[in-house]
Design a protein around this motif. Structure first.
Motif, PDB file in Angstrom:
ATOM      1  N   ASN A 296       0.835  -1.211   0.000  1.00 10.33           N
ATOM      2  CA  ASN A 296       0.000   0.000   0.000  1.00 10.33           C
ATOM      3  C   ASN A 296       0.866   1.257   0.000  1.00 10.33           C
ATOM      4  OD1 ASN A 296      -2.408  -1.399  -0.011  1.00 10.33           O
ATOM      5  ND2 ASN A 296      -2.539  -1.458   2.224  1.00 10.33           N
ATOM      6  N   LEU A 297       1.947   1.227   0.761  1.00 10.06           N
ATOM      7  CA  LEU A 297       2.865   2.361   0.799  1.00 10.06           C
ATOM      8  C   LEU A 297       3.499   2.584  -0.574  1.00 10.06           C
ATOM      9  CD1 LEU A 297       4.206   4.463   2.681  1.00 10.06           C
ATOM     10  CD2 LEU A 297       6.046   2.802   3.008  1.00 10.06           C
ATOM     11  N   ARG A 298       3.845   1.502  -1.253  1.00  8.42           N
ATOM     12  CA  ARG A 298       4.427   1.609  -2.602  1.00  8.42           C
ATOM     13  C   ARG A 298       3.436   2.271  -3.564  1.00  8.42           C
ATOM     14  NH1 ARG A 298       5.982  -3.281  -3.197  1.00  8.42           N
ATOM     15  NH2 ARG A 298       8.178  -2.866  -2.837  1.00  8.42           N
ATOM     16  N   LEU A 299       2.187   1.826  -3.515  1.00  5.80           N
ATOM     17  CA  LEU A 299       1.170   2.423  -4.388  1.00  5.80           C
ATOM     18  C   LEU A 299       0.975   3.910  -4.083  1.00  5.80           C
ATOM     19  CD1 LEU A 299      -1.515  -0.423  -4.416  1.00  5.80           C
ATOM     20  CD2 LEU A 299       0.065   0.200  -6.256  1.00  5.80           C
ATOM     21  N   ASN A 300       0.901   4.236  -2.801  1.00  8.22           N
ATOM     22  CA  ASN A 300       0.739   5.642  -2.419  1.00  8.22           C
ATOM     23  C   ASN A 300       1.941   6.479  -2.829  1.00  8.22           C
ATOM     24  OD1 ASN A 300      -1.759   5.126  -1.292  1.00  8.22           O
ATOM     25  ND2 ASN A 300      -0.925   4.787   0.757  1.00  8.22           N
ATOM     26  N   ALA A 301       3.142   5.922  -2.662  1.00  7.85           N
ATOM     27  CA  ALA A 301       4.355   6.657  -3.040  1.00  7.85           C
ATOM     28  C   ALA A 301       4.413   6.858  -4.553  1.00  7.85           C
ATOM     29  CB  ALA A 301       5.596   5.907  -2.553  1.00  7.85           C
ATOM     30  N   GLU A 302       4.023   5.842  -5.318  1.00  4.50           N
ATOM     31  CA  GLU A 302       4.018   5.984  -6.777  1.00  4.50           C
ATOM     32  C   GLU A 302       2.997   7.033  -7.216  1.00  4.50           C
ATOM     33  OE1 GLU A 302       3.445   2.035  -8.311  1.00  4.50           O
ATOM     34  OE2 GLU A 302       5.522   1.458  -7.893  1.00  4.50           O
ATOM     35  N   ASP A 303       1.831   7.027  -6.597  1.00  5.35           N
ATOM     36  CA  ASP A 303       0.831   8.056  -6.907  1.00  5.35           C
ATOM     37  C   ASP A 303       1.351   9.446  -6.554  1.00  5.35           C
ATOM     38  OD1 ASP A 303      -0.950   6.205  -7.858  1.00  5.35           O
ATOM     39  OD2 ASP A 303      -2.123   6.094  -5.999  1.00  5.35           O
ATOM     40  N   PHE A 304       1.995   9.545  -5.408  1.00  5.01           N
ATOM     41  CA  PHE A 304       2.553  10.823  -4.982  1.00  5.01           C
ATOM     42  C   PHE A 304       3.620  11.303  -5.970  1.00  5.01           C
ATOM     43  CE2 PHE A 304       5.570  13.400  -2.517  1.00  5.01           C
ATOM     44  CZ  PHE A 304       4.707  14.360  -2.010  1.00  5.01           C
TER      45      PHE A 304
END
Length: 126
Positions: free
Chosen positions: A31-39
């Motif tokens: 989830n952190l990876r997805l959020n970081a990629e979106d960011f």
């Protein structure tokens, strides 16, 4: 540098700081990876320091996660990790001991066979 690569480096730094990585931590990291990629996509992040400024330092992310986990659960996971390491260490010691015993036994058997070897001599009478 590629945005995805920056995010991967960031996630690696976060993952290294976790004391234990189990199923729930893997889900959290995904989830952190997805959020970081979106960011990174939304903010056009081009360096790791920019990502850390906007998204948070890896130490802060891990601290936040550990703070959210119940103390009993965290202690249980750390004890499990410690037990697994101890078991692996004991198994390795056992394997080394058995291998050493087998090597010594094989060497002794080799020496016995070497000493009891029968040699033939050809004697010619002239």
């Amino acid at each position: 540098m590629d945005e995805k690569r920056i995010c991967e480096q960031y996630i690696k730094r976060v993952k290294i700081l976790f004391p234990y990585v189990g199923k729930t931590e893997k889900k959290y990291l995904d989830n952190l990876r997805l959020n970081a990629e979106d960011f990174c996509d939304n903010e056009n992040i081009i360096s790791l320091s920019e990502l850390e400024k906007g998204f948070g330092k890896p130490e802060d992310i891990v601290h936040e996660y550990i703070s959210s986990v119940e103390t009993d659960e965290l202690i249980k996971r750390l004890n499990t990790k410690k037990l697994i390491k101890c078991i692996i260490f004991c198994v390795l010691i056992l394997v080394v001991a058995v291998a050493t015993f087998f090597a010594i036994y094989t060497y002794k058997e080799y020496k016995i066979v070497e000493e009891s070897a029968i040699f033939f001599e050809d004697v010619t009478i002239e």
